[in-house]
Design an enzyme around this catalytic site. Structure first.
Site, PDB file in Angstrom:
ATOM      1  N   ASN A 193       0.867  -1.185   0.000  1.00  0.00           N
ATOM      2  CA  ASN A 193       0.000   0.000   0.000  1.00  0.00           C
ATOM      3  C   ASN A 193       0.900   1.231   0.000  1.00  0.00           C
ATOM      4  OD1 ASN A 193      -1.794   2.041   0.522  1.00  0.00           O
ATOM      5  ND2 ASN A 193      -2.350   1.339   2.590  1.00  0.00           N
ATOM      6  N   TRP A 194       1.023   1.851  -1.161  1.00  0.00           N
ATOM      7  CA  TRP A 194       1.946   2.990  -1.270  1.00  0.00           C
ATOM      8  C   TRP A 194       1.364   4.256  -0.654  1.00  0.00           C
ATOM      9  CZ3 TRP A 194       4.141   2.670  -7.008  1.00  0.00           C
ATOM     10  CH2 TRP A 194       4.796   1.446  -7.167  1.00  0.00           C
ATOM     11  N   LYS A 195       0.091   4.240  -0.331  1.00  0.00           N
ATOM     12  CA  LYS A 195      -0.583   5.426   0.233  1.00  0.00           C
ATOM     13  C   LYS A 195      -0.364   6.631  -0.693  1.00  0.00           C
ATOM     14  CE  LYS A 195      -0.223   3.307   4.721  1.00  0.00           C
ATOM     15  NZ  LYS A 195      -0.181   3.438   6.163  1.00  0.00           N
ATOM     16  N   HIS A 225      -9.551   0.937   4.710  1.00  0.00           N
ATOM     17  CA  HIS A 225      -8.297   1.150   5.439  1.00  0.00           C
ATOM     18  C   HIS A 225      -8.553   2.098   6.624  1.00  0.00           C
ATOM     19  CE1 HIS A 225      -4.263   2.544   6.387  1.00  0.00           C
ATOM     20  NE2 HIS A 225      -3.840   1.435   5.820  1.00  0.00           N
ATOM     21  N   GLU A 236      -7.006   4.554   7.718  1.00  0.00           N
ATOM     22  CA  GLU A 236      -6.838   5.978   7.405  1.00  0.00           C
ATOM     23  C   GLU A 236      -8.091   6.539   6.722  1.00  0.00           C
ATOM     24  OE1 GLU A 236      -3.065   5.570   5.406  1.00  0.00           O
ATOM     25  OE2 GLU A 236      -2.174   5.042   7.329  1.00  0.00           O
ATOM     26  N   GLU A 242      -5.436  -5.105  10.473  1.00  0.00           N
ATOM     27  CA  GLU A 242      -4.447  -4.051  10.705  1.00  0.00           C
ATOM     28  C   GLU A 242      -4.806  -3.296  11.975  1.00  0.00           C
ATOM     29  OE1 GLU A 242      -2.337  -2.901   6.757  1.00  0.00           O
ATOM     30  OE2 GLU A 242      -4.034  -1.597   7.068  1.00  0.00           O
ATOM     31  N   SER A 271       3.309  -2.047  10.387  1.00  0.00           N
ATOM     32  CA  SER A 271       4.751  -2.048  10.628  1.00  0.00           C
ATOM     33  C   SER A 271       5.434  -3.361  10.256  1.00  0.00           C
ATOM     34  CB  SER A 271       5.038  -1.657  12.081  1.00  0.00           C
ATOM     35  OG  SER A 271       4.562  -0.334  12.334  1.00  0.00           O
ATOM     36  N   GLY A 280       2.785  -1.136   4.300  1.00  0.00           N
ATOM     37  CA  GLY A 280       2.784   0.285   3.969  1.00  0.00           C
ATOM     38  C   GLY A 280       4.207   0.779   3.727  1.00  0.00           C
ATOM     39  N   GLY A 281       4.797   1.393   4.746  1.00  0.00           N
ATOM     40  CA  GLY A 281       6.112   2.023   4.633  1.00  0.00           C
ATOM     41  C   GLY A 281       7.166   1.180   3.917  1.00  0.00           C
ATOM     42  N   GLY A 283       2.226   2.245  10.769  1.00  0.00           N
ATOM     43  CA  GLY A 283       3.153   3.364  10.611  1.00  0.00           C
ATOM     44  C   GLY A 283       3.850   3.766  11.893  1.00  0.00           C
TER      45      GLY A 283
HETATM   46  P1  PGA Z   1       2.710   0.302   7.656  1.00  0.00           P
HETATM   47  O1  PGA Z   1       1.266   0.503   7.000  1.00  0.00           O
HETATM   48  O2  PGA Z   1       3.286  -0.970   7.071  1.00  0.00           O
HETATM   49  O3  PGA Z   1       3.502   1.519   7.238  1.00  0.00           O
HETATM   50  O4  PGA Z   1       2.530   0.208   9.113  1.00  0.00           O
HETATM   51  C1  PGA Z   1       0.418  -0.581   6.794  1.00  0.00           C
HETATM   52  C2  PGA Z   1      -0.860  -0.122   6.162  1.00  0.00           C
HETATM   53  O5  PGA Z   1      -1.330   0.980   6.486  1.00  0.00           O
HETATM   54  O6  PGA Z   1      -1.450  -0.828   5.322  1.00  0.00           O
END
Ligand code: PGA
Length: 253
Positions: free
Chosen positions: A9-11, A94, A96, A164, A210, A231-232, A170
């Protein structure tokens, strides 16, 4: 047989050019890996460019959100029907989207149903907040999210579920493999009760929060963890390739 999966997930990161650059760095490493469904989820504007670069490589592309209506006066939104022409997967619900953009369990449910109806594979995200975990309510929260998100879905063919925990996203504070296992086993039981025992092997259950190339093996070893939503670490080619490779090795072992 379980389907193993790693989705990145590149956001809201990477311009079209940067997205192309990242895919070009990823492809040599991803090419040799078998037995894991690999999904890259760039921002909307880069979907097509990324799709062209991964064509026929076995790497799939996903969007990060969608709207449940097919078309109409919904300024700024993109429908499953539109996405289905450019990508196979779509992340839905998600945390967010829920916390920053006010999405509710009910709107997530409409999106999951619309994605499946359009022939896409939704990656449906659920997970509790820190205060909910501390209050001992994590399973109840996830129960509610799963139940409402699947209310309008009679047949879950193509579905992917990602657990998640919000506090792990994050933050560098991943859940323990045991916590991930215990919640995903719980989700598998919920899905079995709703759709029947046999169906859940066809629904990849991912852990997200994470995940790195250093900690992913611990998750991949768990019997109910079929992969990761990253994500990251999905923004760095070496890390993402390392995560996919580890899931392929450990998950199939
Ligand atoms: P993260 O994000 O790996 O940076 O914690 C995961 C996600 O939001 O899907």
């Amino acid at each position: 047989m379980r389907e193993l999966m790693v989705a990145g997930n590149w956001k809201m990161n990477n311009t079209i050019d940067e997205a192309r650059g990242l895919v070009i760095r990823l492809m040599p490493g991803l090419k040799g890996i078998d037995g894991v469904t690999m999904v890259l989820c760039p921002p909307f504007v880069a979907l097509e460019s990324v799709g062209l670069l991964v064509q026929d490589s076995g790497v799939a592309v996903g969007a990060q959100d969608m709207y449940h209506e097919a078309n109409g006066a919904f300024t700024g939104e993109v429908s499953a029907k539109m996405l289905a022409g450019v990508c196979e997967f779509v992340i839905v619900g998600h945390s967010e989207r829920r916390s920053i953009f006010g999405e509710t369990d009910a709107s997530v449910g409409r999106k999951v149903a619309a994605a499946l109806e359009a022939g896409m594979r939704p990656i449906m995200c659920v997970g509790e907040k820190l205060d909910e975990r501390q209050a001992g309510a994590a399973e109840d929260v996830v129960d509610r999210q799963v139940r409402l998100a699947l209310e309008g879905t009679a047949a879950p063919d193509g579905l992917v579920v990602a657990y998640e925990p919000v506090w792990a996203i994050g933050t560098g504070m991943a859940a323990t493999p045991q916590d991930a296992q215990s919640m995903l086993a719980h989700i598998r039981r919920l899905l079995s009760a709703r759709y029947g025992e046999g169906t859940t092997t066809g629904i990849p259950l991912l852990y997200g929060g994470s995940v790195t190339d250093e900690n992913v093996a611990g998750f991949a070893r768990q019997p109910d963890v079929d992969g990761a939503l990253v994500g990251g670490a999905s923004l760095k080619a070496d890390s993402f390739v390392g995560i996919v490779r580890t899931v392929a090795e450990v998950g199939q072992g």
